[in-house]
Design an enzyme around this catalytic site. Structure first.
Site, PDB file in Angstrom:
ATOM      1  N   HIS A  13       0.746  -1.199   0.141  1.00 38.20           N
ATOM      2  CA  HIS A  13       0.029   0.015  -0.003  1.00 38.20           C
ATOM      3  C   HIS A  13       0.909   1.312   0.016  1.00 38.20           C
ATOM      4  O   HIS A  13       2.140   1.229   0.325  1.00 38.20           O
ATOM      5  CB  HIS A  13      -1.043   0.002   1.206  1.00 38.20           C
ATOM      6  CG  HIS A  13      -0.140   0.225   2.286  1.00 38.20           C
ATOM      7  ND1 HIS A  13       0.060  -0.875   3.441  1.00 38.20           N
ATOM      8  CD2 HIS A  13       0.223   1.240   3.120  1.00 38.20           C
ATOM      9  CE1 HIS A  13       0.586  -0.635   4.298  1.00 38.20           C
ATOM     10  NE2 HIS A  13       0.755   0.813   4.344  1.00 38.20           N
TER      11      HIS A  13
HETATM   12  P1  TYD Z   1      -1.620  -2.576   7.649  1.00 32.97           P
HETATM   13  O1  TYD Z   1      -1.295  -1.088   7.698  1.00 32.97           O
HETATM   14  O2  TYD Z   1      -2.265  -2.934   6.324  1.00 32.97           O
HETATM   15  O3  TYD Z   1      -0.383  -3.398   7.705  1.00 32.97           O
HETATM   16  P2  TYD Z   1       0.605  -3.940   6.895  1.00 32.97           P
HETATM   17  O4  TYD Z   1       1.135  -2.751   5.900  1.00 32.97           O
HETATM   18  O5  TYD Z   1       1.912  -4.380   7.820  1.00 32.97           O
HETATM   19  O6  TYD Z   1       0.326  -5.321   6.110  1.00 32.97           O
HETATM   20  O7  TYD Z   1      -2.609  -2.918   8.635  1.00 32.97           O
HETATM   21  C1  TYD Z   1      -3.125  -4.079   8.815  1.00 32.97           C
HETATM   22  C2  TYD Z   1      -4.430  -4.086   9.749  1.00 32.97           C
HETATM   23  O8  TYD Z   1      -4.381  -3.539  10.784  1.00 32.97           O
HETATM   24  C3  TYD Z   1      -5.593  -3.449   8.777  1.00 32.97           C
HETATM   25  O9  TYD Z   1      -6.716  -4.106   8.877  1.00 32.97           O
HETATM   26  C4  TYD Z   1      -5.538  -2.196   9.588  1.00 32.97           C
HETATM   27  C5  TYD Z   1      -5.303  -2.433  10.840  1.00 32.97           C
HETATM   28  N1  TYD Z   1      -4.585  -1.245  11.523  1.00 32.97           N
HETATM   29  C6  TYD Z   1      -5.376  -0.627  12.614  1.00 32.97           C
HETATM   30  O10 TYD Z   1      -6.445  -1.018  12.964  1.00 32.97           O
HETATM   31  N2  TYD Z   1      -4.617   0.556  13.221  1.00 32.97           N
HETATM   32  C7  TYD Z   1      -3.395   0.724  13.032  1.00 32.97           C
HETATM   33  O11 TYD Z   1      -2.843   1.674  13.463  1.00 32.97           O
HETATM   34  C8  TYD Z   1      -2.658   0.018  11.769  1.00 32.97           C
HETATM   35  C9  TYD Z   1      -1.272   0.381  11.490  1.00 32.97           C
HETATM   36  C10 TYD Z   1      -3.369  -0.867  11.248  1.00 32.97           C
END
Ligand code: TYD
Length: 135
Positions: free
Chosen positions: A50
């Site tokens: 992302h």
């Molecule tokens: P994501 O940012 O997509 O993680 P990565 O980039 O490491 O794969 O987040 C994973 C999940 O966690 C997504 O459902 C959103 C949630 N999330 C929160 O609820 N709060 C937060 O502060 C973060 C970073 C993620």
């Protein structure tokens, strides 16, 4: 590219290990509103996929090794975070993928804003259109 690699100040003592620290405004140019960290990931797993529209982040890996793939549609870079004294600042409009090179690496993030699902771009084609308009 909208990124910076910073040296996180680290104090090493011969028998007592290391202490690393950074300070908002002094070591990077945004205030921190949120801190999160990613744990219990197996070697070979990829996360990320992302970009953020507005969020700025300082990312560091105090334990283990994680490779960060960065892409702003004009340029691609790969940075390995494998050292408590190395920080990566990622600002707006940079697509990132993260590959765990070692199981149980700990990836820590200090972010400029609260969690906001609307700030994410999770579709790469949408990112190309978005970044093409803002870069
Ligand atoms: P994501 O940012 O997509 O993680 P990565 O980039 O490491 O794969 O987040 C994973 C999940 O966690 C997504 O459902 C959103 C949630 N999330 C929160 O609820 N709060 C937060 O502060 C973060 C970073 C993620």
């Amino acid at each position: 590219m909208n990124i910076d690699i910073i040296d996180i100040k680290t104090i090493t003592t011969e028998k007592e290990g290391q202490l690393s620290f950074f300070e908002a405004d002094k070591d990077f140019d945004f205030d921190i509103k949120r801190i999160y960290y990613i744990t219990k990931v197996s070697e070979g797993v990829k996360r990320g996929a992302h970009a953020h529209k507005n969020l700025k982040q300082l990312i560091w890996c105090p334990i283990g090794s994680v490779k960060i793939y960065l892409d702003n549609i004009r340029e691609k870079r790969e940075i390995i975070l494998d050292n408590p004294a190395k920080g990566l600042v990622i600002k707006e409009s940079v697509w990132r993928d993260m590959l765990w090179l070692k199981s149980d690496s700990v990836l820590c993030v200090a972010a400029s804003d609260y969690y906001d699902a609307d700030d994410y771009i999770r579709d790469y084609d949408e990112f190309i259109k978005y970044a093409g308009g803002v870069i």
